[in-house]
Design an enzyme around this catalytic site. Structure first.
Site, PDB file in Angstrom:
ATOM      1  N   LYS A  11      27.626  60.651  79.076  1.00  0.00           N
ATOM      2  CA  LYS A  11      26.247  61.051  79.372  1.00  0.00           C
ATOM      3  C   LYS A  11      26.217  62.333  80.222  1.00  0.00           C
ATOM      4  O   LYS A  11      27.263  62.767  80.744  1.00  0.00           O
ATOM      5  CB  LYS A  11      25.546  59.894  80.098  1.00  0.00           C
ATOM      6  N   TYR A  51      18.111  54.753  71.450  1.00  0.00           N
ATOM      7  CA  TYR A  51      17.751  53.718  72.428  1.00  0.00           C
ATOM      8  C   TYR A  51      16.522  52.902  71.994  1.00  0.00           C
ATOM      9  O   TYR A  51      15.818  52.356  72.855  1.00  0.00           O
ATOM     10  CB  TYR A  51      17.513  54.365  73.801  1.00  0.00           C
ATOM     11  N   ASN A 114      25.023  56.020  84.690  1.00  0.00           N
ATOM     12  CA  ASN A 114      26.285  55.258  84.618  1.00  0.00           C
ATOM     13  C   ASN A 114      27.303  55.899  83.675  1.00  0.00           C
ATOM     14  O   ASN A 114      28.152  55.234  83.121  1.00  0.00           O
ATOM     15  CB  ASN A 114      26.019  53.778  84.295  1.00  0.00           C
ATOM     16  N   HIS A 117      28.096  55.668  77.509  1.00  0.00           N
ATOM     17  CA  HIS A 117      27.545  54.660  76.599  1.00  0.00           C
ATOM     18  C   HIS A 117      28.659  54.225  75.659  1.00  0.00           C
ATOM     19  O   HIS A 117      29.506  55.033  75.275  1.00  0.00           O
ATOM     20  CB  HIS A 117      26.409  55.278  75.767  1.00  0.00           C
ATOM     21  N   GLU A 128      25.107  53.748  65.210  1.00  0.00           N
ATOM     22  CA  GLU A 128      25.218  54.874  66.129  1.00  0.00           C
ATOM     23  C   GLU A 128      26.131  55.976  65.571  1.00  0.00           C
ATOM     24  O   GLU A 128      25.838  57.170  65.731  1.00  0.00           O
ATOM     25  CB  GLU A 128      25.704  54.378  67.488  1.00  0.00           C
TER      26      GLU A 128
HETATM   27  P1  IDP Z   1      24.787  49.377  78.163  1.00  0.00           P
HETATM   28  O1  IDP Z   1      24.762  50.874  78.291  1.00  0.00           O
HETATM   29  O2  IDP Z   1      25.818  48.766  79.080  1.00  0.00           O
HETATM   30  O3  IDP Z   1      24.916  48.889  76.731  1.00  0.00           O
HETATM   31  P2  IDP Z   1      21.980  48.590  78.031  1.00  0.00           P
HETATM   32  O4  IDP Z   1      21.426  47.315  78.566  1.00  0.00           O
HETATM   33  O5  IDP Z   1      22.086  48.725  76.551  1.00  0.00           O
HETATM   34  O6  IDP Z   1      23.394  48.821  78.732  1.00  0.00           O
HETATM   35  O7  IDP Z   1      21.088  49.766  78.614  1.00  0.00           O
HETATM   36  C1  IDP Z   1      21.201  51.077  78.099  1.00  0.00           C
HETATM   37  C2  IDP Z   1      21.195  52.038  79.262  1.00  0.00           C
HETATM   38  O8  IDP Z   1      19.918  51.990  79.895  1.00  0.00           O
HETATM   39  C3  IDP Z   1      22.191  51.716  80.379  1.00  0.00           C
HETATM   40  O9  IDP Z   1      23.486  52.210  80.132  1.00  0.00           O
HETATM   41  C4  IDP Z   1      21.538  52.389  81.580  1.00  0.00           C
HETATM   42  O10 IDP Z   1      21.806  53.794  81.563  1.00  0.00           O
HETATM   43  C5  IDP Z   1      20.063  52.179  81.288  1.00  0.00           C
HETATM   44  N1  IDP Z   1      19.554  50.987  81.979  1.00  0.00           N
HETATM   45  C6  IDP Z   1      19.709  49.696  81.619  1.00  0.00           C
HETATM   46  N2  IDP Z   1      19.128  48.866  82.489  1.00  0.00           N
HETATM   47  C7  IDP Z   1      18.586  49.648  83.448  1.00  0.00           C
HETATM   48  C8  IDP Z   1      17.845  49.384  84.653  1.00  0.00           C
HETATM   49  O11 IDP Z   1      17.572  48.245  85.006  1.00  0.00           O
HETATM   50  N3  IDP Z   1      17.467  50.479  85.394  1.00  0.00           N
HETATM   51  C9  IDP Z   1      17.750  51.754  85.033  1.00  0.00           C
HETATM   52  N4  IDP Z   1      18.444  52.036  83.909  1.00  0.00           N
HETATM   53  C10 IDP Z   1      18.861  51.013  83.138  1.00  0.00           C
HETATM   54 MG    MG Z   2      23.593  48.940  75.159  1.00  0.00          MG
END
Ligand code: IDP
Ligand code: MG
Length: 152
Positions: A11, A51, A114, A117, A128
């Site tokens: 990212k 997304y 974070n 992805h 994807e």
């Molecule tokens: P993942 O990336 O581990 O698969 P997902 O639940 O699919 O996690 O969420 C996609 C992305 O959305 C996450 O990587 C993160 O960047 C963001 N995200 C998910 N939950 C939250 C939240 O509670 N607050 C802010 N950003 C979030």
């Molecule tokens: Mg995810």
């Protein structure tokens, strides 16, 4: 044994923080093979398709803004059980749950930023990969070791 392909995306914060080499290196050292890799600046339309499952959630708008805020590096990795192994190397979504030794556990303290992805299932990986790569951007080549691993 199940040879799989999976999709990863470093990212904008991973690039801003100079972690490209570190992250790519972790996948290579584990024994996964990159069969596609490119830098792109995602537009809003592609971000919303990628997304789509999160549309309507509280963090959705910020997520779309963030992922389109600068270039990302997208890649396809291939290897035995690649989908599960890559998710393990990446670590939990929330940095306070991500174990030390994982990419998120070692480098992040924020759920929104974070740095990486990774696809979470075979269906997601196929979707994807098709979203981000043309067929001619995905390469077929053999590593000498693969004949001993029984994986091509
Ligand atoms: P993942 O990336 O581990 O698969 P997902 O639940 O699919 O996690 O969420 C996609 C992305 O959305 C996450 O990587 C993160 O960047 C963001 N995200 C998910 N939950 C939250 C939240 O509670 N607050 C802010 N950003 C979030
Ligand atoms: Mg995810």
């Amino acid at each position: 044994m199940c040879t799989e392909k999976t999709f990863i995306m470093i990212k904008p914060d991973g690039i801003q923080r100079g972690l490209l080499g570190e992250i790519i290196s972790r996948f290579e050292k584990k024994g996964l093979k990159f069969i596609a890799l490119k830098m792109i600046h995602i537009d809003k339309k592609l971000a919303e398709m990628h997304y789509a499952e999160h549309r309507g959630k509280t963090f959705y708008k910020g997520l779309i803004e963030f992922i389109t805020s600068g270039p990302v590096v997208a890649g396809v990795l291939k290897g035995e059980n690649a989908i599960k192994i890559v998710r393990k190397l990446v670590g939990a979504t929330s940095p306070d749950n991500a174990e030390p030794g994982t990419i998120r556990g070692d480098f992040t303290i924020n759920t929104g930023c974070n740095i990486i992805h990774a696809s979470d299932s075979s269906d997601t990986a196929n979707r994807e990969i098709d979203l981000f790569f043309q067929k001619n951007e995905i390469f077929t080549y053999n590593l000498a070791l693969e004949q001993w691993l029984g994986s091509k």
